[in-house]
Design a protein around this motif. Structure first.
Motif, PDB file in Angstrom:
ATOM      1  N   THR A  17       0.742  -1.172  -0.174  1.00 38.25           N
ATOM      2  CA  THR A  17       0.203  -0.136   0.027  1.00 38.25           C
ATOM      3  C   THR A  17       0.930   0.850  -0.381  1.00 38.25           C
ATOM      4  OG1 THR A  17      -1.430  -0.853   1.513  1.00 38.25           O
ATOM      5  CG2 THR A  17      -2.005   1.445   1.164  1.00 38.25           C
ATOM      6  N   THR A  18       2.318   0.981   1.044  1.00 34.60           N
ATOM      7  CA  THR A  18       2.495   2.761   0.600  1.00 34.60           C
ATOM      8  C   THR A  18       4.572   2.452   0.782  1.00 34.60           C
ATOM      9  OG1 THR A  18       3.474   1.806   3.298  1.00 34.60           O
ATOM     10  CG2 THR A  18       0.959   3.623   2.583  1.00 34.60           C
ATOM     11  N   GLY A  19       5.110   0.853   0.397  1.00 38.27           N
ATOM     12  CA  GLY A  19       5.381   0.414   0.322  1.00 38.27           C
ATOM     13  C   GLY A  19       5.965  -0.688  -0.127  1.00 38.27           C
ATOM     14  N   ALA A  20       6.313  -0.672  -1.309  1.00 39.10           N
ATOM     15  CA  ALA A  20       6.886  -2.524  -1.542  1.00 39.10           C
ATOM     16  C   ALA A  20       6.632  -3.721  -1.531  1.00 39.10           C
ATOM     17  CB  ALA A  20       7.788  -2.345  -3.245  1.00 39.10           C
ATOM     18  N   ALA A  21       5.673  -4.251  -1.161  1.00 39.50           N
ATOM     19  CA  ALA A  21       5.487  -6.078  -0.643  1.00 39.50           C
ATOM     20  C   ALA A  21       7.312  -6.874  -1.201  1.00 39.50           C
ATOM     21  CB  ALA A  21       4.676  -7.024  -1.230  1.00 39.50           C
ATOM     22  N   GLY A  22       7.536  -6.007  -2.369  1.00 38.73           N
ATOM     23  CA  GLY A  22       9.092  -7.701  -2.392  1.00 38.73           C
ATOM     24  C   GLY A  22      10.040  -6.586  -1.406  1.00 38.73           C
ATOM     25  N   TYR A  23      10.089  -5.666  -0.951  1.00 36.84           N
ATOM     26  CA  TYR A  23      10.460  -5.050  -0.475  1.00 36.84           C
ATOM     27  C   TYR A  23      11.059  -6.302   1.209  1.00 36.84           C
ATOM     28  CZ  TYR A  23      14.359  -2.143   2.100  1.00 36.84           C
ATOM     29  OH  TYR A  23      15.148  -1.244   3.128  1.00 36.84           O
ATOM     30  N   VAL A  24      10.053  -5.760   1.670  1.00 38.87           N
ATOM     31  CA  VAL A  24       9.502  -6.807   2.899  1.00 38.87           C
ATOM     32  C   VAL A  24      10.034  -8.090   2.229  1.00 38.87           C
ATOM     33  CG1 VAL A  24       7.998  -7.668   4.457  1.00 38.87           C
ATOM     34  CG2 VAL A  24       7.741  -4.417   3.746  1.00 38.87           C
ATOM     35  N   HIS A  25       9.796  -9.005   1.814  1.00 43.77           N
ATOM     36  CA  HIS A  25       9.953  -9.902   0.941  1.00 43.77           C
ATOM     37  C   HIS A  25      11.260 -10.263   0.935  1.00 43.77           C
ATOM     38  CE1 HIS A  25       6.091 -11.810   2.365  1.00 43.77           C
ATOM     39  NE2 HIS A  25       5.303 -10.198   1.696  1.00 43.77           N
ATOM     40  N   SER A 106      17.366   0.830   5.784  1.00 49.55           N
ATOM     41  CA  SER A 106      15.928   1.728   5.765  1.00 49.55           C
ATOM     42  C   SER A 106      15.037   1.253   4.594  1.00 49.55           C
ATOM     43  CB  SER A 106      16.570   2.590   4.431  1.00 49.55           C
ATOM     44  OG  SER A 106      16.679   2.800   3.435  1.00 49.55           O
ATOM     45  N   SER A 107      13.708   2.171   4.876  1.00 46.78           N
ATOM     46  CA  SER A 107      12.574   1.703   4.233  1.00 46.78           C
ATOM     47  C   SER A 107      11.818   1.715   2.667  1.00 46.78           C
ATOM     48  CB  SER A 107      11.297   2.162   5.218  1.00 46.78           C
ATOM     49  OG  SER A 107      11.551   3.854   5.273  1.00 46.78           O
ATOM     50  N   HIS A 108      10.939   2.145   2.494  1.00 46.00           N
ATOM     51  CA  HIS A 108      10.505   1.569   1.067  1.00 46.00           C
ATOM     52  C   HIS A 108       8.604   2.538   0.953  1.00 46.00           C
ATOM     53  CE1 HIS A 108       8.721   1.190  -3.024  1.00 46.00           C
ATOM     54  NE2 HIS A 108       9.980   1.713  -3.148  1.00 46.00           N
ATOM     55  N   PHE A 109       9.126   3.150   0.261  1.00 42.31           N
ATOM     56  CA  PHE A 109       7.485   4.094   0.588  1.00 42.31           C
ATOM     57  C   PHE A 109       7.896   4.760  -0.820  1.00 42.31           C
ATOM     58  CE2 PHE A 109       8.897   4.479   4.511  1.00 42.31           C
ATOM     59  CZ  PHE A 109       7.598   5.114   4.764  1.00 42.31           C
ATOM     60  N   PHE A 110       6.013   4.230  -1.514  1.00 43.25           N
ATOM     61  CA  PHE A 110       6.521   4.516  -3.594  1.00 43.25           C
ATOM     62  C   PHE A 110       6.672   6.246  -3.425  1.00 43.25           C
ATOM     63  CE2 PHE A 110       4.400   0.526  -2.958  1.00 43.25           C
ATOM     64  CZ  PHE A 110       4.510  -0.286  -3.729  1.00 43.25           C
ATOM     65  N   ASP A 111       6.590   6.721  -4.728  1.00 38.90           N
ATOM     66  CA  ASP A 111       6.995   8.046  -4.661  1.00 38.90           C
ATOM     67  C   ASP A 111       5.855   8.662  -4.481  1.00 38.90           C
ATOM     68  OD1 ASP A 111       9.742   7.834  -5.197  1.00 38.90           O
ATOM     69  OD2 ASP A 111       9.344   7.349  -7.283  1.00 38.90           O
ATOM     70  N   ASP A 112       4.650   8.115  -4.649  1.00 38.26           N
ATOM     71  CA  ASP A 112       3.601   9.434  -4.096  1.00 38.26           C
ATOM     72  C   ASP A 112       2.913   9.213  -2.854  1.00 38.26           C
ATOM     73  OD1 ASP A 112       1.157   7.129  -4.570  1.00 38.26           O
ATOM     74  OD2 ASP A 112       3.168   5.656  -5.941  1.00 38.26           O
ATOM     75  N   VAL A 113       3.410   8.612  -1.929  1.00 38.68           N
ATOM     76  CA  VAL A 113       2.769   8.292  -0.668  1.00 38.68           C
ATOM     77  C   VAL A 113       3.497   9.559  -0.158  1.00 38.68           C
ATOM     78  CG1 VAL A 113       3.088   6.731   1.455  1.00 38.68           C
ATOM     79  CG2 VAL A 113       2.594   6.005  -0.862  1.00 38.68           C
ATOM     80  N   VAL A 114       4.897   9.605   0.278  1.00 39.93           N
ATOM     81  CA  VAL A 114       5.367  11.011   0.776  1.00 39.93           C
ATOM     82  C   VAL A 114       4.515  12.376   0.695  1.00 39.93           C
ATOM     83  CG1 VAL A 114       7.432  11.648   2.206  1.00 39.93           C
ATOM     84  CG2 VAL A 114       7.126   9.825   1.740  1.00 39.93           C
ATOM     85  N   PRO A 115       4.669  12.920  -0.518  1.00 39.82           N
ATOM     86  CA  PRO A 115       4.250  13.806  -0.944  1.00 39.82           C
ATOM     87  C   PRO A 115       2.437  13.900  -0.234  1.00 39.82           C
ATOM     88  CG  PRO A 115       5.018  13.709  -3.009  1.00 39.82           C
ATOM     89  CD  PRO A 115       5.483  12.166  -1.903  1.00 39.82           C
ATOM     90  N   ARG A 116       1.813  13.273  -0.056  1.00 41.00           N
ATOM     91  CA  ARG A 116       0.270  12.894  -0.219  1.00 41.00           C
ATOM     92  C   ARG A 116       0.557  12.970   1.679  1.00 41.00           C
ATOM     93  NH1 ARG A 116      -2.809  14.896  -3.858  1.00 41.00           N
ATOM     94  NH2 ARG A 116      -4.216  13.733  -4.677  1.00 41.00           N
ATOM     95  N   LEU A 117       0.610  12.460   1.874  1.00 36.50           N
ATOM     96  CA  LEU A 117       0.988  11.798   3.610  1.00 36.50           C
ATOM     97  C   LEU A 117       0.779  13.342   4.066  1.00 36.50           C
ATOM     98  CD1 LEU A 117       2.782   8.658   4.604  1.00 36.50           C
ATOM     99  CD2 LEU A 117       0.791   9.316   4.156  1.00 36.50           C
ATOM    100  N   ARG A 118       2.381  14.195   3.581  1.00 34.91           N
ATOM    101  CA  ARG A 118       2.892  15.131   4.257  1.00 34.91           C
ATOM    102  C   ARG A 118       1.068  16.337   3.993  1.00 34.91           C
ATOM    103  NH1 ARG A 118       8.868  15.092   2.204  1.00 34.91           N
ATOM    104  NH2 ARG A 118       9.471  14.533   4.653  1.00 34.91           N
TER     105      ARG A 118
END
Length: 239
Positions: A17-25, A106-118
């Motif tokens: 949703t906010t970050g790639a599942a592939g990064y976690v797994h 470090s973590s991973h966030f999709f490019d569209d997420v952080v600007p929207r959260l802010r």
């Protein structure tokens, strides 16, 4: 087309949703896998570790005196099968938190997420997290983001220990009570339809996130509104 909603609080899923599942797994699981055994042995006095090991023995069908190697075999099997087991999440969370603190992760966030959260935060929308990953892993995920420390944006964190299973409506009742918000003022974002259905049953607003290339991109969201990314969603703070 942009979907516009009014909410007091947006509650975020993480993986897919906010970050790639592939990064976690991939990155995170690969980091934790060889460290599980040493972590258990060197933190034998930590009550959380002791409890996680005991639950792993019980849930994994092991003897009460099963050694670390047998416990780790169960944990690895759960990782391979993507089992959302609480003791696994507890141990992974501790290991990842140490990795973040050491500068090794470090973590991973999709490019569209952080600007929207802010943007939502600046409008007065409260942000919270509900993930199957432990709170111990959620906080450093936001603190050690590539875009910087995002924890000032997030007020509350919930996992399956503090709230309950993500596919049960009662868990969302518990979160609403903890937040002190009416369910209709809460918005849950997730890539898993079953979680969205449970939140909606509890009276929440819900939006599915269907990201191209993610494991649940082809899931059936039924009549739940769906966005491809956060740029398609606009949230205004409820009074």
């Amino acid at each position: 087309m942009t979907l516009s909603l009014i909410a007091r609080t947006v509650v975020l899923d993480i993986e897919g949703t906010t970050g790639a599942a592939g990064y976690v797994h991939g990155t995170l699981y690969d980091y934790a896998r060889p460290r599980l055994g040493p972590w258990i042995d060197t933190h034998a006095d930590d009550p959380d570790v002791v409890g996680a090991v005991a639950r792993t023995r019980d849930e994994g069908g092991l003897r009460e005196d099963a050694g670390t190697a047998e416990v780790v075999d169960v944990l690895h099997r759960w990782m391979d099968d993507d089992v959302k087991a609480t003791p696994l999440k507890t141990l992974q969370g501790q290991i990842w938190a140490a990795g973040y603190a050491a500068g090794e992760l470090s973590s991973h966030f999709f490019d569209d997420v952080v600007p929207r959260l802010r943007a939502w935060h600046e409008r007065g929308v409260r942000l919270a997290v509900f993930s199957s990953g432990s709170v111990a892993s959620q906080v450093p995920w936001f603190r050690h983001a590539p875009a910087g420390d995002l924890t000032p944006l997030v007020t509350d964190y919930f996992d399956t220990v503090t709230a309950g299973p993500k596919r049960e409506a009662g868990s969302y009742d518990a979160i609403a009570a903890a937040l002190g918000d009416e369910p209709g003022r809460l918005l849950f974002l997730s890539d898993l339809p079953a979680e969205l259905f449970a939140a909606r049953e509890a009276g929440w607003q819900v939006v599915g996130v269907r990201r191209a290339g993610e494991p649940n991109a082809g899931a059936d969201f039924g009549d739940v509104p769906v966005v491809a990314d956060f740029t398609e969603l606009d949230v205004v703070a409820a009074p």
